[in-house]
Design a protein around this motif. Structure first.
Motif, mmCIF file in Angstrom:
data_model
loop_
_atom_site.group_PDB
_atom_site.id
_atom_site.type_symbol
_atom_site.label_atom_id
_atom_site.label_comp_id
_atom_site.label_asym_id
_atom_site.label_seq_id
_atom_site.Cartn_x
_atom_site.Cartn_y
_atom_site.Cartn_z
ATOM 1 N N PRO A 105 -6.716 -3.763 -0.031
ATOM 2 C CA PRO A 105 -6.940 -2.406 -0.388
ATOM 3 C C PRO A 105 -8.464 -2.158 -0.448
ATOM 4 O O PRO A 105 -8.952 -0.904 -0.220
ATOM 5 C CB PRO A 105 -6.253 -2.440 -1.788
ATOM 6 N N VAL A 106 -9.027 -3.269 -0.400
ATOM 7 C CA VAL A 106 -10.594 -3.080 -0.407
ATOM 8 C C VAL A 106 -11.241 -2.799 0.871
ATOM 9 O O VAL A 106 -11.875 -1.794 1.174
ATOM 10 C CB VAL A 106 -11.448 -4.394 -0.965
ATOM 11 N N ALA A 107 -10.460 -3.484 2.083
ATOM 12 C CA ALA A 107 -10.849 -3.110 3.312
ATOM 13 C C ALA A 107 -10.379 -1.783 3.843
ATOM 14 O O ALA A 107 -11.405 -1.445 4.768
ATOM 15 C CB ALA A 107 -10.145 -4.266 4.252
ATOM 16 N N ALA B 258 -12.574 -0.901 -5.126
ATOM 17 C CA ALA B 258 -13.778 -1.734 -4.910
ATOM 18 C C ALA B 258 -13.491 -3.225 -5.129
ATOM 19 O O ALA B 258 -14.178 -4.149 -4.471
ATOM 20 C CB ALA B 258 -14.802 -1.359 -6.212
ATOM 21 N N ARG B 259 -12.499 -3.594 -5.886
ATOM 22 C CA ARG B 259 -12.052 -4.672 -5.915
ATOM 23 C C ARG B 259 -10.292 -4.834 -5.891
ATOM 24 O O ARG B 259 -9.845 -3.982 -6.273
ATOM 25 C CB ARG B 259 -12.364 -5.500 -7.213
ATOM 26 N N GLY B 260 -9.606 -6.126 -5.396
ATOM 27 C CA GLY B 260 -8.476 -6.099 -5.160
ATOM 28 C C GLY B 260 -7.604 -5.702 -6.556
ATOM 29 O O GLY B 260 -6.588 -5.298 -6.658
ATOM 30 N N ALA B 261 -8.276 -6.460 -7.677
ATOM 31 C CA ALA B 261 -7.505 -6.307 -9.134
ATOM 32 C C ALA B 261 -7.453 -4.949 -9.331
ATOM 33 O O ALA B 261 -6.604 -4.570 -10.456
ATOM 34 C CB ALA B 261 -8.279 -6.974 -9.793
ATOM 35 N N LEU B 262 -8.275 -3.828 -8.709
ATOM 36 C CA LEU B 262 -7.997 -2.668 -9.070
ATOM 37 C C LEU B 262 -7.145 -1.803 -8.660
ATOM 38 O O LEU B 262 -6.899 -0.635 -8.938
ATOM 39 C CB LEU B 262 -9.498 -1.731 -9.180
ATOM 40 N N TRP B 263 -6.594 -2.370 -7.607
ATOM 41 C CA TRP B 263 -5.209 -1.711 -6.856
ATOM 42 C C TRP B 263 -4.207 -1.311 -7.947
ATOM 43 O O TRP B 263 -3.680 -2.413 -8.495
ATOM 44 C CB TRP B 263 -4.913 -2.345 -5.537
ATOM 45 N N VAL C 240 -8.537 -19.897 -1.302
ATOM 46 C CA VAL C 240 -7.894 -18.466 -0.964
ATOM 47 C C VAL C 240 -9.102 -17.583 -1.569
ATOM 48 O O VAL C 240 -9.444 -16.491 -0.713
ATOM 49 C CB VAL C 240 -6.654 -18.292 -1.560
ATOM 50 N N ALA C 241 -9.527 -17.711 -2.598
ATOM 51 C CA ALA C 241 -10.483 -16.610 -3.207
ATOM 52 C C ALA C 241 -11.756 -16.703 -2.589
ATOM 53 O O ALA C 241 -12.291 -15.700 -2.265
ATOM 54 C CB ALA C 241 -11.018 -17.205 -4.695
ATOM 55 N N ALA C 242 -12.268 -17.787 -1.955
ATOM 56 C CA ALA C 242 -13.507 -17.823 -1.008
ATOM 57 C C ALA C 242 -13.141 -16.961 0.176
ATOM 58 O O ALA C 242 -14.086 -16.241 0.621
ATOM 59 C CB ALA C 242 -13.993 -19.263 -0.739
ATOM 60 N N ARG C 243 -12.108 -17.166 0.941
ATOM 61 C CA ARG C 243 -11.953 -16.332 1.935
ATOM 62 C C ARG C 243 -11.729 -14.806 1.716
ATOM 63 O O ARG C 243 -12.143 -14.065 2.629
ATOM 64 C CB ARG C 243 -10.301 -16.873 2.627
ATOM 65 N N VAL C 244 -11.151 -14.612 0.578
ATOM 66 C CA VAL C 244 -10.906 -13.188 0.246
ATOM 67 C C VAL C 244 -12.408 -12.707 -0.006
ATOM 68 O O VAL C 244 -12.661 -11.672 0.563
ATOM 69 C CB VAL C 244 -10.320 -12.915 -1.035
ATOM 70 N N ALA C 245 -13.374 -13.327 -0.624
ATOM 71 C CA ALA C 245 -14.832 -12.864 -0.779
ATOM 72 C C ALA C 245 -15.393 -12.588 0.688
ATOM 73 O O ALA C 245 -16.061 -11.601 0.748
ATOM 74 C CB ALA C 245 -15.470 -13.929 -1.507
ATOM 75 N N GLU C 246 -15.089 -13.450 1.433
ATOM 76 C CA GLU C 246 -15.702 -13.148 3.032
ATOM 77 C C GLU C 246 -15.323 -12.096 3.614
ATOM 78 O O GLU C 246 -15.931 -11.551 4.087
ATOM 79 C CB GLU C 246 -15.175 -14.576 3.824
ATOM 80 N N HIS C 247 -13.803 -11.663 3.331
ATOM 81 C CA HIS C 247 -13.379 -10.217 3.716
ATOM 82 C C HIS C 247 -13.970 -9.159 3.276
ATOM 83 O O HIS C 247 -14.040 -8.184 3.805
ATOM 84 C CB HIS C 247 -11.667 -10.289 3.900
ATOM 85 N N LEU D 95 0.727 -1.260 -0.150
ATOM 86 C CA LEU D 95 -0.005 0.202 -0.027
ATOM 87 C C LEU D 95 0.695 1.374 -0.079
ATOM 88 O O LEU D 95 2.268 1.194 -0.153
ATOM 89 C CB LEU D 95 -1.138 -0.057 1.205
ATOM 90 N N SER D 96 0.339 2.401 0.019
ATOM 91 C CA SER D 96 1.030 3.763 -0.117
ATOM 92 C C SER D 96 2.033 3.839 0.878
ATOM 93 O O SER D 96 3.146 4.585 0.931
ATOM 94 C CB SER D 96 0.218 4.815 -0.140
ATOM 95 N N ASN D 97 1.788 3.356 2.135
ATOM 96 C CA ASN D 97 2.744 3.524 3.255
ATOM 97 C C ASN D 97 3.076 2.423 4.089
ATOM 98 O O ASN D 97 3.879 2.822 5.210
ATOM 99 C CB ASN D 97 2.191 4.791 4.256
ATOM 100 N N HIS D 98 2.717 1.400 3.539
ATOM 101 C CA HIS D 98 3.115 -0.150 4.163
ATOM 102 C C HIS D 98 3.234 -1.015 3.618
ATOM 103 O O HIS D 98 2.518 -1.026 2.425
ATOM 104 C CB HIS D 98 2.279 0.030 5.747
ATOM 105 N N TYR D 99 3.622 -2.220 3.820
ATOM 106 C CA TYR D 99 3.435 -3.447 3.059
ATOM 107 C C TYR D 99 3.067 -4.598 3.929
ATOM 108 O O TYR D 99 3.276 -4.551 5.297
ATOM 109 C CB TYR D 99 4.526 -3.543 2.258
ATOM 110 N N HIS D 100 2.556 -5.598 3.529
ATOM 111 C CA HIS D 100 2.294 -6.911 4.073
ATOM 112 C C HIS D 100 2.801 -8.000 3.196
ATOM 113 O O HIS D 100 2.279 -8.113 2.146
ATOM 114 C CB HIS D 100 0.698 -7.321 4.334
#
Length: 202
Positions: A125-127, A132-137, A195-202, A57-62
């Motif tokens: 990025p969505v959280a 709106a979607r991670g792919a847009l970051w 993984v995709a299912a867990r992402v959708a839950e988040h 992200l702009s000021n940190h990473y994971h």
């Protein structure tokens, strides 16, 4: 005085670090993305780090990773130093790049914890309300479909890095996102779907 951090081979972690003063030194830009990705590929290859997911992200990473050799501090030192030098040069910035005391490496105790944190990273990025979607970051972010895929060849940026001589880093480095421990026996498509299912839950 705190006890020394336990560092053992084969342990998976959620790794986080924040920029000094929460400044947006990592903000998305094609040249910045290329510099960071190359630094990540070099440090991971140098220390046999198995990457599972990442977001910058702009000021940190994971990062979600497995430290196969028990050398996480060396990986972190190399990655953070390379990024700080490259981006400080880009911005003509001469003060501290990373905020002191913000480095965090949370040990993930079992495969489900790894899966949950991968989803957390990919949904970040969505959280945060950035897209709106991670792919847009527009910054660096891995995807569920990258797990278990063929390694990506990352080229050395022309900016900052020495191109020739004994201190020159490799012209290209392979970067792969590997299936995390505990999921190796499953078909890779099944792991990606979880993984995709867990992402959708988040």
């Amino acid at each position: 005085m705190s006890a020394p951090r336990r560092v053992l081979p084969g342990v998976s972690y959620l790794v986080t670090r924040r920029c000094s003063e929460r400044r947006c030194f990592l903000r998305p830009h094609p040249a910045v993305n290329a510099l960071i990705l190359y630094c990540l590929a070099v440090a991971a290859a140098r220390h046999s780090i198995a990457l599972h997911a990442y977001v910058v992200l702009s000021n940190h990473y994971h990062f979600i990773l497995t430290d196969t050799r028990g050398v996480l501090p060396l990986f972190q030192h190399d990655f953070d130093l390379l990024v700080a030098r490259a981006l400080n040069a880009r911005y003509a910035h001469f003060e501290a790049f990373w905020a002191s005391g913000t480095y965090s490496a949370v040990e993930l105790s079992d495969p489900d914890a790894v899966l949950e944190k991968i989803a957390y990273v990919l949904a970040n990025p969505v959280a945060a309300g950035l897209v709106a979607r991670g792919a847009l970051w527009p910054g660096l972010i891995s995807r569920a479909g990258d797990l278990g895929a063929a390694p990506r060849m990352v080229s050395r940026p022309a900016e900052f890095f020495q191109q020739q001589g004994p201190r020159a880093l490799p012209a290209q480095v392979a970067l792969a996102l590997v299936v995390p421990p505990g999921f190796e026996a499953q078909p890779v498509e099944m792991v990606r779907a979880q993984v995709a299912a867990r992402v959708a839950e988040h």
